[in-house]
Design an enzyme around this catalytic site. Structure first.
Site, PDB file in Angstrom:
ATOM      1  N   ASP A 261       0.855  -1.185   0.000  1.00 25.89           N
ATOM      2  CA  ASP A 261       0.000   0.000   0.000  1.00 25.89           C
ATOM      3  C   ASP A 261       0.894   1.239   0.000  1.00 25.89           C
ATOM      4  OD1 ASP A 261      -1.722   2.097   0.505  1.00 25.89           O
ATOM      5  OD2 ASP A 261      -2.849   1.049   2.055  1.00 25.89           O
ATOM      6  N   MET A 262       0.749   2.086  -1.022  1.00 28.31           N
ATOM      7  CA  MET A 262       1.614   3.262  -1.152  1.00 28.31           C
ATOM      8  C   MET A 262       1.452   4.233   0.012  1.00 28.31           C
ATOM      9  SD  MET A 262      -0.372   5.360  -4.149  1.00 28.31           S
ATOM     10  CE  MET A 262      -2.115   5.794  -3.983  1.00 28.31           C
ATOM     11  N   LYS A 275       1.973   7.706 -12.244  1.00 28.87           N
ATOM     12  CA  LYS A 275       1.233   8.017 -13.469  1.00 28.87           C
ATOM     13  C   LYS A 275      -0.268   7.953 -13.192  1.00 28.87           C
ATOM     14  CE  LYS A 275       0.246   4.941 -16.438  1.00 28.87           C
ATOM     15  NZ  LYS A 275      -1.234   5.130 -16.364  1.00 28.87           N
ATOM     16  N   HIS A 279      -4.228  12.463  -9.144  1.00 24.86           N
ATOM     17  CA  HIS A 279      -5.508  13.138  -9.433  1.00 24.86           C
ATOM     18  C   HIS A 279      -6.696  12.410  -8.806  1.00 24.86           C
ATOM     19  CE1 HIS A 279      -5.762  10.881 -13.601  1.00 24.86           C
ATOM     20  NE2 HIS A 279      -6.062  10.080 -12.598  1.00 24.86           N
TER      21      HIS A 279
END
Length: 373
Positions: A261-262, A275, A279
């Site tokens: 999990d980032m 990428k 957003h």
């Protein structure tokens, strides 16, 4: 009794007024353009034209497009709409004087592939799955409730965006329960990655100079990382994704798949790639993600960098700007995320502990940003 007084329109010419009326009409029915495009993809019209050498008459299209016989007379109207919208190009060809006199002398319309519709032809740059995803019933039904969401008072796990409000959960939650939608979503994300990756390695090759390792955070099935690894064999590429995302991905040895999990951990590397990730998230969450990335690039003898591919709203091109603000509204509708202007990016970078950045405006509606500690 209240009276309403119309604003004087003396300064508006008849031509301007009628043009505005037509423009408003087209905006109001713009959804028909989207549905016509959706139909063209499902009918495989671009592939038919490609098999015909890139152009075909209506009669040739009718012989190859799988229509019900009773609906054959309607294809020309669909094609006329798509040609007027710029999806295809229509050319009226007048019969030669020496042609057999068995016709009525009327010109024959030839429909051509153009730059837009070539993106719908099956192949390495095909974006058809993106069209189908963006016009899926799940997205359209959410957009129809945009006004209701704007009027709602509370925000929570199931009301944080119009999509959540309508479908009772996040896009990823819906995908976990709907295999067909999940496959479409993953396919569309893979197609976008392939398209952008080819441009990035060609237009921004200098960005990857000196890098020996790269981790693609939330990199899906690894399409982007794989393209980078193939273009720059010296770069060891890995993908960080949630366990349920990479569970079914086959290992081909080109990239390493790391489950995680980032928000909690980003593997160390010379460069971290984000990428179309930020957003989806609020400014606060983005700062948290960026701090994890800064930690990941600070393990070597020299500091690395974060590479972001995302929208920087503010293109001088009207068409690109419209695409950018459309992206912004789409992110609001799906995730309550946002597309950001440069000053928004600057603020987040500084809060996350970075010192400087460089924006490369070479990816159309998207930009590539190098961010340094």
């Amino acid at each position: 009794m209240e009276q309403t007084t119309a604003m004087p329109m003396a300064a508006t010419s008849k031509a301007e007024l009628l043009k505005a009326d037509a423009e408003l009409f087209c905006h109001t029915f713009a959804y028909l353009k989207s549905m016509a495009l959706n139909s063209a993809v499902k009918l495989g019209i671009a592939d038919v034209l490609q098999r015909c050498g890139g152009a075909a008459s209506l009669s040739k299209l009718l012989s190859a497009v799988p229509l019900h016989p009773s609906k054959r007379p309607y294809l020309c109207r669909l094609m006329n709409m798509l040609a007027a919208a710029g999806i295809f190009t229509a050319e009226d060809v007048v019969p030669a004087a020496s042609a057999p006199a068995d016709g009525d002398g009327a010109p024959t319309t030839i429909y051509h592939l153009n730059t837009v519709s070539r993106l719908l032809v099956d192949g390495s740059s095909c974006m058809s799955l993106c069209v189908l995803l963006d016009t899926t019933d799940l997205f359209v039904s959410a957009s129809l409730q945009l006004h209701q969401w704007l009027l709602s008072e509370e925000e929570g796990p199931t009301t944080g965006s119009p999509f959540m409000m309508v479908h009772g959960g996040s896009l990823y939650g819906v995908g976990s329960r709907d295999p067909e939608f999940n496959a479409l979503f993953n396919g569309a994300m893979g197609a976008t990655s392939k398209f952008i990756a080819a441009l990035a390695v060609r237009e921004c090759s200098q960005v990857f100079t000196g890098i020996t390792s790269l981790v693609d955070v939330a990199g899906g099935n690894g399409t982007m990382a794989r393209t980078i690894a193939e273009a720059f064999p010296r770069v060891k590429c890995s993908v960080l994704e949630l366990p349920q995302v990479i569970e079914g991905i086959s290992h081909d040895g080109t990239v390493e798949l790391v489950a995680g999990d980032m928000m909690e951990f980003v593997p160390p590397a010379d460069a971290v790639l984000l990428k179309h990730v930020l957003h989806n998230w609020s400014d606060e969450d983005c700062v948290k993600i960026l701090r994890r990335c800064r930690q990941a690039i600070s393990h070597g003898a020299r500091a690395g960098k974060v590479i972001i591919i995302d929208t920087v709203v503010g293109s001088p091109s009207h068409q690109m700007l419209e695409a950018q603000v459309t992206m912004d509204l789409a992110m609001m509708m799906l995730f309550n995320g946002k597309a950001r202007e440069e000053h928004n990016w600057h603020k987040m970078f500084m809060e996350a502990g970075f010192s400087h950045y460089k924006i490369h405006n070479v990816l159309g509606m998207r930009s590539l940003i190098e961010v340094h500690p």
